[in-house]
Design a protein around this motif. Structure first.
Motif, PDB file in Angstrom:
ATOM      1  N   GLN A   1     -36.673 -20.853   8.666  1.00  9.20           N
ATOM      2  CA  GLN A   1     -37.083 -21.380   9.967  1.00  9.20           C
ATOM      3  C   GLN A   1     -38.593 -21.547  10.017  1.00  9.20           C
ATOM      4  OE1 GLN A   1     -38.703 -19.189  12.367  1.00  9.20           O
ATOM      5  NE2 GLN A   1     -38.321 -20.150  14.345  1.00  9.20           N
TER       6      GLN A   1
ATOM      7  N   ASN B   1     -39.487 -24.667   8.116  1.00 10.41           N
ATOM      8  CA  ASN B   1     -38.722 -25.860   8.490  1.00 10.41           C
ATOM      9  C   ASN B   1     -37.748 -26.290   7.395  1.00 10.41           C
ATOM     10  OD1 ASN B   1     -37.973 -27.802  10.366  1.00 10.41           O
ATOM     11  ND2 ASN B   1     -39.452 -29.305   9.626  1.00 10.41           N
TER      12      ASN B   1
ATOM     13  N   PHE C   1     -37.837 -26.096  16.041  1.00  6.96           N
ATOM     14  CA  PHE C   1     -37.560 -27.319  15.290  1.00  6.96           C
ATOM     15  C   PHE C   1     -38.313 -28.481  15.942  1.00  6.96           C
ATOM     16  CE2 PHE C   1     -33.148 -25.231  14.912  1.00  6.96           C
ATOM     17  CZ  PHE C   1     -33.602 -24.374  13.927  1.00  6.96           C
TER      18      PHE C   1
END
Length: 639
Positions: free
Chosen positions: A164, A167, A239
């Motif tokens: 995370q 990305n 995100f």
């Protein structure tokens, strides 16, 4: 130094409370002097009952604005099988079964809670665990499924955090349709358990920016409103962006489109590797007035204490503060990247409050004008903050004989052990009623304070004319509000020849330790821009006297570590004082907040050692000095 029981009973059961007005005292004129006409309206003439017609809260409401369930990716990977319903049932006082099959219950129900599962891929973890074919088609999804299936959930969670942060999350985990479905289910559960007047279930989520591969810039986003407005947009994720400024923009757009209200509460600057209170923007640009106004608007509170360490101050930043070295996680960021010199200065609340004063001189706005909240950040869905009832950070460190030596963060250079978890904390809020609106409004105006777990009752007022009689009256809250402002408020332009005075009071948690002392922490910036702080002992138990160095002798220690017990034969059940700043300079910006210290009591490690019949090494602490931190009161020369 010690008030009588009758005075303190009155102080906390009826009188010491806060007006639900604006952040600045509505009774004060622009010079900081009380307006008699306004005071007459706020405290109207009463009939026989002294409590009829009160327009201020009469008790503190206890809650946790930061708890995760198995719907959070990391919590689910660790093995948490409990969802939001179990978290809410537990918080309101019901007995539930933990993920490891242990019956769990709070000593006393909480008044409110915010379930803040991570917005990134919320709910997807169950799909990975169950082997969803779409997610299994991705090598990472398949690997994490296999790790969890083989009992390596901690490794899976660590890899997910890293993915995370960089990305590299599988595309299927970002599906907006799935996110909307999970969010609508979440808000429905919050509505089901929200009972105005009895128990408040806030809608909320955690926006989890791990910028730069693990620099903790996390914020909890708390909604004042219900499902009808919350469902109009799915939560922002990292995100979309890891930049807090983009989160503030998202919040502004949401409010504009829905007419609702949001606030954000950052946490764990101690794991940000110097970025939580950096003196530049996320992108490295100079700070501006607009940036300062925006941060101050959206982030009125800061989570100063929780499981992953205490964030008030640090010994190298406060070398004369004997209580500064408390429950520290100072090795690295969230991903285990070691700290470098200079990072600590931008990670702790007290230094940030000082820097805020300095920034106000140059920008015209203080971006770090925040109150102090506490929370658990529990990833077990169990909001436990008491030492004898501590279920740990996540399911991998729920109560077992070996959890103290489990590695919570581990890399080649860093190894944070399970015993370093802190059984902390809660937020006390002064609100007129137990509703989303009233509690949210109190957080917004900073009429709230943090504790490391005990539910001690604390009040703090500032003004220009408090004296010893105000600490002994039948209704001291009326003196507090008629003559000053509560925690979270502002004093401006000192009247000629006057120094600020403060009314500070604390009452022990009935099932925790007695009180050692009340301290007032002062921070200020001098004419040359230098940052200063001083810790004043203003009320204490017993007949101790400060020594030649100005330090108060220790209160003592009654803890029997072997049996994990203590006695309240030292300390005091209540303390109250009216105090005047002896070092006041009316031309200098300053802030003041109260820190209440308990006598030593057994730490959760002592309870584990006794219950499991084990012996931990000498370096593992067995006692703890629990504490509370109030939101500050600020002084500004101009106004």
């Amino acid at each position: 130094m010690k008030a009588t029981a009758i005075y303190l009973a009155a102080l906390f059961s009826t009188a010491l409370a806060g007006l639900t007005f604006a952040q600045e005292n509505p009774l004060a004129t622009d010079t900081g002097i009380i307006n008699p006409d306004a005071a007459a309206k706020a405290f109207p003439k009463r009939g026989f009952s002294p409590y009829a017609g009160r327009n201020y809260p009469a008790r503190v409401l206890w809650g946790d604005q930061h708890v995760h369930t198995g719907w959070s990716v990391d919590a689910g990977a660790f093995g948490n099988t409990l969802g939001p319903e179990e978290a809410l049932r537990f918080a309101r006082g019901e007995e539930v079964m933990s993920s490891l099959g242990e019956p769990a219950k709070l000593s006393r129900p909480l008044d409110w809670v915010a379930v803040t599962d991570h917005s990134d891929a919320a709910g997807v973890i169950f799909e990975i665990r169950d082997g969803n074919p779409v997610l299994m088609a991705d090598p990472l999804g398949k690997r994490w499924h296999d790790l969890m299936a083989s009992g390596e959930g901690v490794q899976a969670a660590s890899e997910m955090i890293a993915a995370q942060s960089n990305n590299k999350i599988p595309p299927a985990m970002k599906d907006p349709k799935l996110a909307l479905s999970v969010w609508e289910k979440n808000t429905s559960i919050m509505e089901k358990y929200n009972e105005p007047g009895r128990f408040t279930a806030f809608i909320g989520y955690e926006w989890t920016s791990n910028a730069g591969g693990g620099d903790n810039l996390h914020r909890n986003v708390i909604y004042r409103d219900g499902k009808d407005k919350a469902d109009k947009a799915i939560p922002m994720t990292t995100f979309d962006s890891e930049n807090p400024e983009d989160l503030w923009t998202w919040m502004a757009n949401w409010e504009k489109s829905t007419g609702g209200s949001l606030l954000a509460i950052p946490h764990n600057g101690n794991l940000s590797n110097g970025r939580m209170f950096a003196l530049h923007t996320f992108l490295g640009n100079p700070l501006t007035r607009e940036w300062a106004e925006t941060r101050a608007r959206w982030e009125p509170m800061y989570e100063v204490t929780q499981i992953k360490g205490d964030g008030e101050t640090q010994p190298s930043l406060s070398p004369t503060d004997e209580f500064a070295n408390f429950e520290k996680w100072d090795q690295a960021n969230l991903a285990g990247v070691p700290k470098e010199p200079g990072m600590l200065e931008r990670e702790y609340a007290r230094r940030a409050l000082q820097e805020g004063l300095k920034l106000e001189q140059t920008l015209g706005v203080n971006p770090f004008k925040f109150g102090l909240a506490g929370s658990t950040d529990s990833h077990t869905a169990l909001t436990t903050a008491e030492e004898d009832n501590f279920f740990g950070k996540h399911t991998g460190v729920e109560p077992t004989p070996g959890r103290w030596e489990h590695s919570v963060i581990k890399t080649e250079q860093v190894n944070v052990k399970g015993w370093q978890m802190s059984a902390s904390g809660y937020t006390g809020v002064w609100a007129t009623e137990n509703t989303r609106e009233a509690i949210w409004d109190a957080l917004k105006r900073k009429e709230a304070y943090s504790t490391t777990g005990p539910r001690m009752t604390v009040r703090f007022f500032g003004g220009w004319d408090f004296d010893a009689k105000d600490a002994q009256t039948r209704m001291p809250a009326e003196a507090g509000y008629a003559k000053g402002i509560p925690m979270g408020g502002d004093l401006q332009r000192a009247p000629e020849g006057k120094a600020p005075t403060f009314l500070a009071a604390a009452l022990k948690d009935p099932i925790s330790g007695n009180l050692d002392r009340i301290q007032i922490i002062k921070g200020w910036v001098d004419a040359e821009g230098g940052l200063h702080e001083k810790v004043y002992d203003v009320a204490w138990s017993g007949d101790r006297k400060p020594g030649a160095d100005g330090k108060l002798p220790p209160v003592g220690d009654t803890v029997d570590v072997e049996n994990a017990v203590w006695t309240n034969t030292i300390g005091s059940p209540e303390l109250i004082v009216a105090w005047k700043d002896p070092d006041f300079n009316p031309s200098l910006r300053a802030f003041y907040y109260v820190r209440v210290i308990e006598i030593p009591t057994p730490r959760w490690t002592a309870y584990d050692q006794k219950r499991f019949g084990i012996k931990m090494p000498e370096n593992v602490p067995m006692t703890v000095t629990e504490r509370a931190y109030t939101s500050p009161i600020w002084y500004t020369p101009e106004g």
